[in-house]
Design a protein around this motif. Structure first.
Motif, PDB file in Angstrom:
ATOM      1  N   HIS A  12       0.838  -1.215   0.000  1.00 59.59           N
ATOM      2  CA  HIS A  12       0.000   0.000   0.000  1.00 59.59           C
ATOM      3  C   HIS A  12       0.864   1.253   0.000  1.00 59.59           C
ATOM      4  N   ILE A  31      -5.015   3.982  -0.340  1.00 56.54           N
ATOM      5  CA  ILE A  31      -4.555   3.941  -1.734  1.00 56.54           C
ATOM      6  C   ILE A  31      -3.537   2.812  -1.813  1.00 56.54           C
ATOM      7  N   HIS A  32      -3.897   1.785  -2.554  1.00 53.35           N
ATOM      8  CA  HIS A  32      -2.960   0.653  -2.660  1.00 53.35           C
ATOM      9  C   HIS A  32      -1.888   0.921  -3.703  1.00 53.35           C
ATOM     10  N   GLY A  41     -11.943   3.664  -6.482  1.00 49.95           N
ATOM     11  CA  GLY A  41     -12.657   2.629  -5.728  1.00 49.95           C
ATOM     12  C   GLY A  41     -13.772   3.265  -4.927  1.00 49.95           C
ATOM     13  N   SER A  62      -8.860  -2.184  -1.075  1.00 48.28           N
ATOM     14  CA  SER A  62      -8.086  -1.305  -1.973  1.00 48.28           C
ATOM     15  C   SER A  62      -7.094  -2.123  -2.798  1.00 48.28           C
ATOM     16  N   GLY A  79      -7.833   1.877  -5.017  1.00 52.55           N
ATOM     17  CA  GLY A  79      -8.059   2.546  -3.740  1.00 52.55           C
ATOM     18  C   GLY A  79      -9.449   2.215  -3.244  1.00 52.55           C
ATOM     19  N   LYS A  80      -9.716   2.542  -2.022  1.00 55.34           N
ATOM     20  CA  LYS A  80     -11.044   2.284  -1.463  1.00 55.34           C
ATOM     21  C   LYS A  80     -11.203   3.177  -0.237  1.00 55.34           C
ATOM     22  N   TYR A 110      -6.888   9.813  -5.451  1.00 53.35           N
ATOM     23  CA  TYR A 110      -7.984   8.876  -5.187  1.00 53.35           C
ATOM     24  C   TYR A 110      -9.271   9.450  -5.780  1.00 53.35           C
TER      25      TYR A 110
END
Ligand code: NAD
Length: 366
Positions: A12, A31-32, A41, A62, A79-80, A110
Motif C-alpha cells: 500500500h 490507496i494501494h 474505488g 483497496s 483505492g477504497k 484517489y
C-alpha cells in the motif's frame, strides 16, 4: 495490527484518516497503488464493530481494486474508502460534504464512487466538494448506478465458467445459488432466471426482493443454509470472506462465481477450492463491470462502450482459466499473476523512460 508492516507487506502507498465531530464522520481512505493511474474505488459505509476491522477491510478492498483495474485493462490504480457507522443512521448532507473535502484533499490521487451502503444520491453531495468522484447521477452527466453493469459482468463470467466446467454456456436448467439479492444480486438473479436457470437464493432481508422472488419462482432459503445447497454455481453477492474454514466443507457446487469482493477469507481457501475441483471465478475479475462503467464516465460517458467492455469479462475469465490450467495452479493465483505482470511492466517502463507506460501496455495488450 502493525499498520506500516501491513502496508509494506501488501504494497500500500498511502492510508489517510479523516474525522469530523460535527457531522460524525469517521473515514479512512486507502490507496494501494497508483502505478497504472489514479486510484479508483468506492466508498463503503458499514457498522464495523472495531476500528481495526474497518482498517483491515479498507486495506484488503483497496488491494483488490488495483488488481481489478489491472486485469480489466484500465489505466487506473486501486483505492477504497470506508466510513464507520450504520448507513441507515449516519447519512447526512454534512457528512457527505465533509467526506467530499477529504477526497478533495488527496488532489486526485484517489477517485471515489458508490459501494455497499452508499448510493448515487450520496455522491451528489460528495460532488459539491470535489470533482474526484464518479458514478454520478444521470442528471449530473454521470452513468448512474453501476450495479446493473456489475451484474451483467458476473452473468457473463458465470457463462464462461459454465462453458469450462459444464461443457456449455447455455444456462437453461443450470442451478445457481445466489447469496444476497441486493443491487447486484437482484439484477443477476433476474438475468439468470430469464435464461432459464433455476435460482435458489437467500437474503438477510427477504422482503427486499419479494416481487422478484415471486415473478421468477425463486426458492428462498435461510441465510446460513445457502452453503449447503446442491447447485452448479454458488454466487456470493453479499459480503466478503464467505469462502472460509466454516463454509468450504459444506459447498455442494461445481463453480463459485459471484459479485462480492474478497470472497476468499484467506488465499489458501482458493487452493482448497482448486483441490476440490470447484472452479473459482476470481472476484475482482468477474465483478469488474461496475468499475469499467465508472471508469468510462471519467471521459465522455459512452454506455455502449461500457457494456461492450463488460461483456468481455467472459473472455477474461476463460483466459484466466486457461492460464491456471497451463500452470497447474488455482485460478486466483493465475489472476494475480496477470494483474501483477501488467503493473510490473508499467512500473519498469516508468523507471526506464519516465513515460507513463501506457504505450507499452497498449502494445502488450495485457
Ligand atoms: P447491496 O448492499 O445492495 O446488497 C447486498 C445484499 O446482501 C443486501 O440485500 C443484504 O441484505 C444482503 N446480505 C448481507 N449479508 C447477508 C448474508 N449474510 N446473507 C444473505 N444476504 C446478505 O450491495 P451490492 O451493491 O449488491 O453489492 C453486493 C456485493 O458485490 C458486495 O460485496 C459489493 O462489494 C460487491 N460489488 C458490488 C458492485 C456494485 O456495482 N454494486 C461492484 C463490485 C462489487
Amino acid at each position: 495490527m502493525e499498520l506500516f508492516d501491513y502496508m509494506q507487506d501488501y504494497g500500500h502507498e498511502q492510508v489517510t484518516f479523516w474525522s469530523d465531530k460535527e457531522s460524525g464522520l469517521k473515514a479512512i481512505i486507502a490507496i494501494h497503488s497508483t502505478v497504472l493511474g489514479p486510484a479508483l474505488g468506492g466508498t463503503r459505509i458499514w457498522a464495523y464493530k472495531t476500528e481495526e476491522e474497518a482498517l483491515l477491510d479498507v486495506l484488503r478492498l483497496s488491494e483488490g481494486m488495483t488488481y481489478k483495474a489491472s486485469v480489466a485493462g484500465l489505466d487506473l490504480g486501486g483505492g477504497k474508502a470506508v466510513i464507520i457507522g450504520d448507513p441507515a443512521k449516519i447519512k447526512s448532507e454534512a457528512l457527505f460534504r465533509s467526506y467530499g473535502r477529504f477526497v478533495n484533499s488527496l488532489g486526485g490521487h484517489y477517485i471515489t464512487a458508490e459501494d455497499v451502503g452508499t448510493t448515487v444520491a450520496d455522491m451528489t453531495y460528495v460532488h459539491k466538494e470535489t470533482s474526484h468522484v464518479t458514478g454520478l447521477a444521470r442528471s449530473e452527466h454521470g452513468s448512474g448506478d453501476p450495479s446493473p453493469l456489475t451484474a451483467f459482468g458476473v452473468y457473463r463470467g458465470i457463462k464462461a465458467a459454465c462453458k469450462t466446467q459444464l461443457g456449455t454456456d447455455d444456462l437453461q436448467g443450470v442451478t445457481v445459488a445466489v447469496q444476497g439479492l441486493g443491487k447486484v444480486g437482484h439484477c443477476l438473479a433476474e438475468r439468470l432466471a430469464e435464461d432459464g436457470a433455476k435460482i435458489i437464493a437467500t437474503d438477510i432481508n427477504p422482503q427486499a426482493a419479494a416481487s422478484l422472488v415471486e415473478k421468477h419462482n425463486i426458492t428462498m432459503v435461510e441465510p446460513d443454509e445457502i452453503y449447503d445447497v446442491s447447485c452448479d454455481v454458488f454466487a456470493p453477492c453479499a459480503m466478503g470472506g464467505v469462502i472460509n474454514d466454516n463454509t468450504i466443507d459444506r459447498l455442494r457446487c461445481k463453480i463459485v462465481a459471484g459479485a462480492a469482493n474478497n470472497q476468499l477469507a484467506e488465499t489458501h481457501h482458493g487452493d482448497e477450492l482448486y483441490t476440490r475441483k470447484i472452479l473459482y471465478a476470481p472476484d475482482y475479475v468477474i465483478n469488474a463491470g461496475g468499475l469499467i462503467n465508472v471508469a468510462t464516465e471519467l471521459g465522455a460517458y459512452d454506455a455502449d462502450e461500457a457494456w461492450r467492455k463488460t461483456a468481455a469479462i467472459y473472455d477474461s475469465i476463460l483466459r484466466i482459466i486457461d492460464l491456471a490450467k497451463d500452470e497447474g495452479v488455482a485460478t486466483y493465483k493465475a489472476a494475480h499473476r496477470l494483474a501483477k505482470a501488467r503493473i510490473e511492466v508499467a512500473k519498469q517502463e516508468k523507471e526506464k523512460s519516465g513515460s507513463n507506460g501506457r504505450q507499452v501496455l497498449e502494445a502488450l495488450k495485457i
